[in-house]
Write a protein that holds these residues in place. Structure first.
Motif, PDB file in Angstrom:
ATOM      1  N   VAL A 182      48.292   7.068 -15.680  1.00 16.90           N
ATOM      2  CA  VAL A 182      49.161   7.719 -16.791  1.00 16.90           C
ATOM      3  C   VAL A 182      50.248   6.761 -17.382  1.00 16.90           C
ATOM      4  CG1 VAL A 182      50.991   9.494 -17.048  1.00 16.90           C
ATOM      5  CG2 VAL A 182      48.840  10.031 -15.865  1.00 16.90           C
ATOM      6  N   ARG A 183      50.843   6.037 -16.444  1.00 19.34           N
ATOM      7  CA  ARG A 183      51.844   5.179 -16.795  1.00 19.34           C
ATOM      8  C   ARG A 183      51.376   4.022 -17.745  1.00 19.34           C
ATOM      9  NH1 ARG A 183      56.593   5.886 -14.340  1.00 19.34           N
ATOM     10  NH2 ARG A 183      57.297   3.731 -14.446  1.00 19.34           N
ATOM     11  N   GLY A 184      50.230   3.491 -17.538  1.00 16.63           N
ATOM     12  CA  GLY A 184      49.526   2.528 -18.182  1.00 16.63           C
ATOM     13  C   GLY A 184      49.130   3.107 -19.711  1.00 16.63           C
ATOM     14  N   TYR A 185      48.567   4.236 -19.533  1.00 15.34           N
ATOM     15  CA  TYR A 185      48.177   5.045 -21.193  1.00 15.34           C
ATOM     16  C   TYR A 185      49.704   5.263 -21.692  1.00 15.34           C
ATOM     17  CZ  TYR A 185      46.144   8.354 -24.074  1.00 15.34           C
ATOM     18  OH  TYR A 185      45.692   8.972 -25.112  1.00 15.34           O
ATOM     19  N   ALA A 321      40.799  17.560 -28.650  1.00 12.93           N
ATOM     20  CA  ALA A 321      41.406  18.370 -28.160  1.00 12.93           C
ATOM     21  C   ALA A 321      41.551  18.465 -26.759  1.00 12.93           C
ATOM     22  CB  ALA A 321      41.142  19.862 -28.788  1.00 12.93           C
ATOM     23  N   PHE A 322      40.311  18.152 -26.007  1.00 14.19           N
ATOM     24  CA  PHE A 322      40.568  18.077 -24.817  1.00 14.19           C
ATOM     25  C   PHE A 322      41.362  17.079 -24.207  1.00 14.19           C
ATOM     26  CE2 PHE A 322      38.559  17.218 -20.354  1.00 14.19           C
ATOM     27  CZ  PHE A 322      38.608  18.484 -19.990  1.00 14.19           C
ATOM     28  N   ALA A 323      41.167  15.930 -24.783  1.00 15.09           N
ATOM     29  CA  ALA A 323      42.039  14.873 -24.365  1.00 15.09           C
ATOM     30  C   ALA A 323      43.486  15.142 -24.256  1.00 15.09           C
ATOM     31  CB  ALA A 323      41.661  13.367 -25.166  1.00 15.09           C
ATOM     32  N   ILE A 324      43.972  15.596 -25.287  1.00 13.20           N
ATOM     33  CA  ILE A 324      45.275  16.071 -25.873  1.00 13.20           C
ATOM     34  C   ILE A 324      45.628  17.032 -24.733  1.00 13.20           C
ATOM     35  CG2 ILE A 324      46.773  17.186 -27.415  1.00 13.20           C
ATOM     36  CD1 ILE A 324      45.115  15.952 -29.459  1.00 13.20           C
ATOM     37  N   ALA A 325      44.918  17.827 -24.437  1.00  9.37           N
ATOM     38  CA  ALA A 325      45.254  19.020 -23.262  1.00  9.37           C
ATOM     39  C   ALA A 325      45.460  18.641 -21.954  1.00  9.37           C
ATOM     40  CB  ALA A 325      43.885  20.268 -23.391  1.00  9.37           C
ATOM     41  N   VAL A 326      44.502  17.598 -21.746  1.00 10.01           N
ATOM     42  CA  VAL A 326      44.710  17.140 -20.502  1.00 10.01           C
ATOM     43  C   VAL A 326      45.958  16.132 -20.318  1.00 10.01           C
ATOM     44  CG1 VAL A 326      43.665  15.356 -18.534  1.00 10.01           C
ATOM     45  CG2 VAL A 326      42.029  17.149 -19.831  1.00 10.01           C
ATOM     46  N   VAL A 327      46.085  15.279 -21.174  1.00 13.51           N
ATOM     47  CA  VAL A 327      47.393  14.206 -21.085  1.00 13.51           C
ATOM     48  C   VAL A 327      48.734  15.174 -21.309  1.00 13.51           C
ATOM     49  CG1 VAL A 327      48.510  12.440 -22.413  1.00 13.51           C
ATOM     50  CG2 VAL A 327      45.992  12.332 -22.151  1.00 13.51           C
ATOM     51  N   GLY A 328      48.602  16.153 -22.280  1.00  7.21           N
ATOM     52  CA  GLY A 328      49.882  16.921 -22.280  1.00  7.21           C
ATOM     53  C   GLY A 328      50.134  17.578 -21.079  1.00  7.21           C
ATOM     54  N   TYR A 329      49.108  18.177 -20.230  1.00  9.88           N
ATOM     55  CA  TYR A 329      49.313  18.734 -19.120  1.00  9.88           C
ATOM     56  C   TYR A 329      49.970  17.913 -17.933  1.00  9.88           C
ATOM     57  CZ  TYR A 329      48.288  21.157 -14.573  1.00  9.88           C
ATOM     58  OH  TYR A 329      48.579  21.958 -13.513  1.00  9.88           O
ATOM     59  N   ALA A 330      49.169  16.666 -18.056  1.00  8.58           N
ATOM     60  CA  ALA A 330      49.540  15.847 -16.859  1.00  8.58           C
ATOM     61  C   ALA A 330      50.898  15.340 -16.796  1.00  8.58           C
ATOM     62  CB  ALA A 330      48.631  14.433 -17.006  1.00  8.58           C
ATOM     63  N   ILE A 331      51.627  15.262 -18.192  1.00 10.25           N
ATOM     64  CA  ILE A 331      52.854  14.672 -18.245  1.00 10.25           C
ATOM     65  C   ILE A 331      53.850  15.852 -18.142  1.00 10.25           C
ATOM     66  CG2 ILE A 331      54.621  14.172 -20.024  1.00 10.25           C
ATOM     67  CD1 ILE A 331      52.344  12.685 -21.445  1.00 10.25           C
ATOM     68  N   CYS A 332      53.466  17.017 -18.441  1.00 11.52           N
ATOM     69  CA  CYS A 332      54.239  18.465 -18.061  1.00 11.52           C
ATOM     70  C   CYS A 332      54.448  18.604 -16.647  1.00 11.52           C
ATOM     71  CB  CYS A 332      53.565  19.577 -18.971  1.00 11.52           C
ATOM     72  SG  CYS A 332      54.841  20.751 -18.978  1.00 11.52           S
ATOM     73  N   ILE A 333      53.338  18.669 -15.982  1.00 11.13           N
ATOM     74  CA  ILE A 333      53.249  18.975 -14.463  1.00 11.13           C
ATOM     75  C   ILE A 333      53.769  17.850 -13.790  1.00 11.13           C
ATOM     76  CG2 ILE A 333      51.007  18.156 -14.016  1.00 11.13           C
ATOM     77  CD1 ILE A 333      52.695  21.400 -12.664  1.00 11.13           C
ATOM     78  N   SER A 334      53.803  16.483 -14.135  1.00  9.86           N
ATOM     79  CA  SER A 334      54.544  15.592 -13.489  1.00  9.86           C
ATOM     80  C   SER A 334      55.960  15.608 -13.462  1.00  9.86           C
ATOM     81  CB  SER A 334      54.000  14.346 -14.188  1.00  9.86           C
ATOM     82  OG  SER A 334      52.806  14.077 -13.903  1.00  9.86           O
ATOM     83  N   VAL A 452      43.850  -2.285 -16.834  1.00 11.90           N
ATOM     84  CA  VAL A 452      42.698  -1.802 -17.802  1.00 11.90           C
ATOM     85  C   VAL A 452      42.943  -0.752 -18.649  1.00 11.90           C
ATOM     86  CG1 VAL A 452      40.508  -0.990 -17.394  1.00 11.90           C
ATOM     87  CG2 VAL A 452      41.026  -2.759 -15.718  1.00 11.90           C
ATOM     88  N   THR A 453      43.749   0.057 -18.046  1.00 16.75           N
ATOM     89  CA  THR A 453      44.187   1.421 -18.841  1.00 16.75           C
ATOM     90  C   THR A 453      44.887   1.097 -20.153  1.00 16.75           C
ATOM     91  OG1 THR A 453      43.971   2.938 -16.825  1.00 16.75           O
ATOM     92  CG2 THR A 453      45.339   3.353 -18.892  1.00 16.75           C
ATOM     93  N   PHE A 454      45.846   0.208 -19.944  1.00 16.94           N
ATOM     94  CA  PHE A 454      46.689  -0.430 -21.083  1.00 16.94           C
ATOM     95  C   PHE A 454      46.009  -1.122 -22.146  1.00 16.94           C
ATOM     96  CE2 PHE A 454      49.256  -3.817 -22.977  1.00 16.94           C
ATOM     97  CZ  PHE A 454      50.372  -2.980 -23.341  1.00 16.94           C
TER      98      PHE A 454
END
Length: 684
Positions: A182-185, A321-334, A452-454
């Motif tokens: 997540v941080r690299g992304y 949309a699925f990618a946005i859903a997952v990334v948005g939730y990952a940041i929010c729950i963290s 690698v993510t970056f």
């Protein structure tokens, strides 16, 4: 049935075994589950919390205004959509959210993900029009209308994904996005954001690109547009000066806010001040006409009625949309879990997924773009005394007043100011480059995931880069389980602590015992490596010793057969018989000589049973240990393939006269922190 009971739909009567559906208590529990505010709002401590929530909400609302306008620009949308996205989702989160400190709304990473879609599917080149035969210009009104329609569809679809995942209890899906990933992304996304705003900082017109390597595509200018100086071609000096002054001012005041935050009742709203001052200067000096500085333009007042999204776009944007859903939730729950741990309350991960999904789903009908949580706003909400979701309601009301009455006053706001606000707010994300040195010292595999993510996100863009990063992250899990750290544990004297004897000099092996440990679980992909490592770490070539034993046994059997043949000739024991006439023993006679020969057959019970040959009796080297303990504390499951290989291990060690035990530990923990309790293997 159990699933329905868990959700509160069914209660089973033990006497009559009759299912009672939707009982009053079950319905109440279900209502409280999906509308958490019903649980905490009646117990809201007005005297203790209300003032802090009002101050916090007003502070966050002031931040929402410039960030909403800026992130709409980042998403390639009209500024007013940023205000909508700062109002509707923030207000809705009050009813469905469980985090008391998360500030939902527009977020840079999500905005740039949306912006990459609008640029690829609705590029400005598709809306060129020529007026009276003059040079073609972009019909911005038509372009913005189409983009808003597209993004509303993306937002609704994002919300559908999040709600469905939440209802299906798939909140754990975010665990596939590790913290280094997540941080690299987000760091790579920050680079995308920075590059995308350079055109607004320098005031240049730049063709839009999307897809892999789009970040590195440079527009080729005609030679006559390139001046002899080192300035960027076609740079608007007025825009550049405006951007630099704004960035320097915002940075200085933000540093002062950080340094004297404890002494200030609330952070200085430098972003809002910058917007107000720059709008006034732009209007008074007429920056657009005199210096060609690009401004925001018309911002319509009032709220618009809901519009049904265009479902024909679903097929084009479903993956994004699925990618946005997952990334948005990952940041929010963290962020939610960080604040919950700090302030001693719990955040329901699945309910947070549902809450974020409903905010996006309903917001999409009102021309909002997908939202997440902002770290900067959440920190301000916490530091200014925010105690509950009431602060979010106050913040949304500040934005509502802006939309209804004040928004139209910002039509002369330079876009360079919004770009400056965006770039300055990336400072926290760029600090994540410090992770490289930290991960280098702590975990090289996590460092590799970060790098690698970056790189993948930079090269492949945000959507494909995320998919590639997750795939690589899962691949590292396979490598970690296939290439774990194997060790022989020893006991540190006068303690119950066991450590790797290679890494710790104080750790000494228990005499006659080998304690073997793998850093990962055992399953079909690594169990053979586990078996090989065990034999290697034992210090004995087990297979070679077994082979020698088999050869020695084979040789012994040949010798025994030879002896048996010799004994077969002496199978009968002949004794002399007494002469009937003289009473003296007579000499042995042949069978044909008639009576006088007594034959005694040895019974099987009188034969001595041969003992099991041992390594010592066979003249073979013996192991220096008599027992192997397998530390199974890291083992979470064992599949059928592992059981077969483990049986072979036990059989092989029995062949060399070594007992195999499986270690268990009292309570939680493993052999690293407890004295092992070994239980002998049950042979089945």
């Amino acid at each position: 049935h159990r699933e329905l009971q868990t959700w509160g739909f069914i209660s089973l009567c033990p006497d009559t075994h009759v299912h009672t559906l939707c009982s009053g208590s079950a319905a109440k529990s279900l209502l409280f589950r999906f509308l958490p505010f019903l649980r905490w709002l009646p117990r809201y401590p007005i005297k203790d919390w209300l003032l802090g929530d009002i101050v916090s909400g007003f502070s966050v609302g002031i931040m929402h205004l410039p960030q909403g306008l800026a992130y709409a620009l980042l998403a390639g949308l009209p500024p007013v959509t940023g205000l909508y996205s700062s109002f509707y989702p923030v207000f809705l989160y009050f009813f469905f959210g469980t985090s008391r400190h998360n500030s939902v709304g527009p977020f840079a990473v999500i905005s740039v993900m949306i912006g990459s879609l609008t640029e690829s599917l609705m590029p400005s080149e598709d809306f060129l029009e020529s007026v009276n035969g003059s040079n073609a210009t972009v019909n911005e009104e038509l372009r913005d209308t189409r983009r808003v329609e597209l993004v509303a569809t993306i937002t609704v679809l994002t919300g559908i994904f999040q709600v469905l995942l939440g209802l299906l209890q798939f909140g754990f899906v975010v665990t596939y996005l590790s913290d280094p990933l997540v941080r690299g992304y987000t760091t790579a996304a920050s680079v995308h954001v920075l590059i995308s705003q350079l055109k607004n900082v320098f005031g240049v017109s730049q063709s839009e690109h999307s897809g892999p390597l789009s970040l590195f595509v440079v527009s080729i200018y005609p030679p006559e547009h390139i001046p002899s100086s080192c300035k960027l071609p076609d740079t608007n000096v007025g825009t550049l000066v405006t951007s630099i002054i704004a960035m320097v001012s915002i940075l200085i005041v933000k540093e002062l806010n950080h340094k004297f935050g404890a002494k200030l009742p609330m952070p200085i709203p430098i972003e809002l001040i910058t917007i107000i001052v720059s709008t006034g200067i732009s209007y008074g000096v007429n920056l657009k006409e005199k210096f060609g500085v690009s401004v925001v333009g018309n911002i319509p007042s009032g709220l618009k009625p809901p519009v049904v999204p265009n479902m024909s776009y679903f097929g084009q944007v479903v993956g994004n949309a699925f990618a946005i859903a997952v990334v948005g939730y990952a940041i929010c729950i963290s962020l939610g879990k960080i604040f919950a741990l700090k302030h001693g309350y719990k955040v329901d991960s699945n309910q947070e997924l549902i809450a974020l999904g409903l905010c996006n789903f309903l917001g999409g009908f009102f021309q909002c773009f997908a939202i997440s949580c902002s770290m900067s706003r959440s920190l301000v909400q916490e530091s200014t005394g925010g105690n509950s979701q009431v602060a979010g309601v106050i913040a949304s009301l500040v934005i509502l007043v802006t939309i209804v009455k004040i928004g139209e006053l910002f039509r002369d706001l330079p876009k360079a100011i919004l770009a400056a606000i965006i770039i300055v707010n990336l400072k926290g994300m760029f600090k994540q480059f410090k992770d490289l040195s930290t991960l280098w010292k702590s975990n090289k595999v996590d460092l590799l995931v970060w790098v690698v993510t970056f790189i993948a996100t930079l090269l492949l863009n945000l959507d494909i880069g995320l998919a590639a990063s997750v795939a690589f992250g899962l691949l590292t899990v396979i490598f970690r389980t296939q290439l774990p750290h194997y060790s022989i544990l020893g006991r540190i004297s006068d303690t119950d602590v066991y450590r790797d004897v290679v890494e710790y000099e104080m750790a000494q092996e228990v005499p006659g015992v080998k304690i073997f440990r793998s850093s990962s679980t055992i399953y079909f992909a690594n169990v053979e490596l586990y078996a090989e490592a065990l034999k290697k770490k034992s210090g004995i070539d087990v297979d070679r010793l077994i082979e020698k034993k088999k050869k020695a046994l084979k040789k012994l059997k040949k010798q025994q057969k030879k002896l048996e043949k010799e004994k077969a000739k002496k199978k009968k024991v002949v004794l002399p018989s007494l002469d009937n006439n003289t009473g003296s023993p007579s000499l042995p006679q042949s069978a044909g000589d008639g009576p006088g020969v007594a034959v005694i057959e040895l019974s099987a019970g009188e034969r001595s049973a041969p003992s099991e040959p041992t390594l010592r009796s066979l003249g073979l080297p013996q192991p220096s240990f008599s027992a192997v303990i397998l530390d199974f504390s890291p083992v979470s499951f064992v599949d059928t393939v592992s059981i077969k290989i483990l049986k072979n291990i036990f059989r092989d060690f029995r062949e060399i006269e070594v007992d195999v035990f499986i270690a268990s530990c009292p309570g939680e923990g493993d052999l690293q922190s407890h004295e092992p309790r070994a239980s002998p293997l049950a042979h089945s």
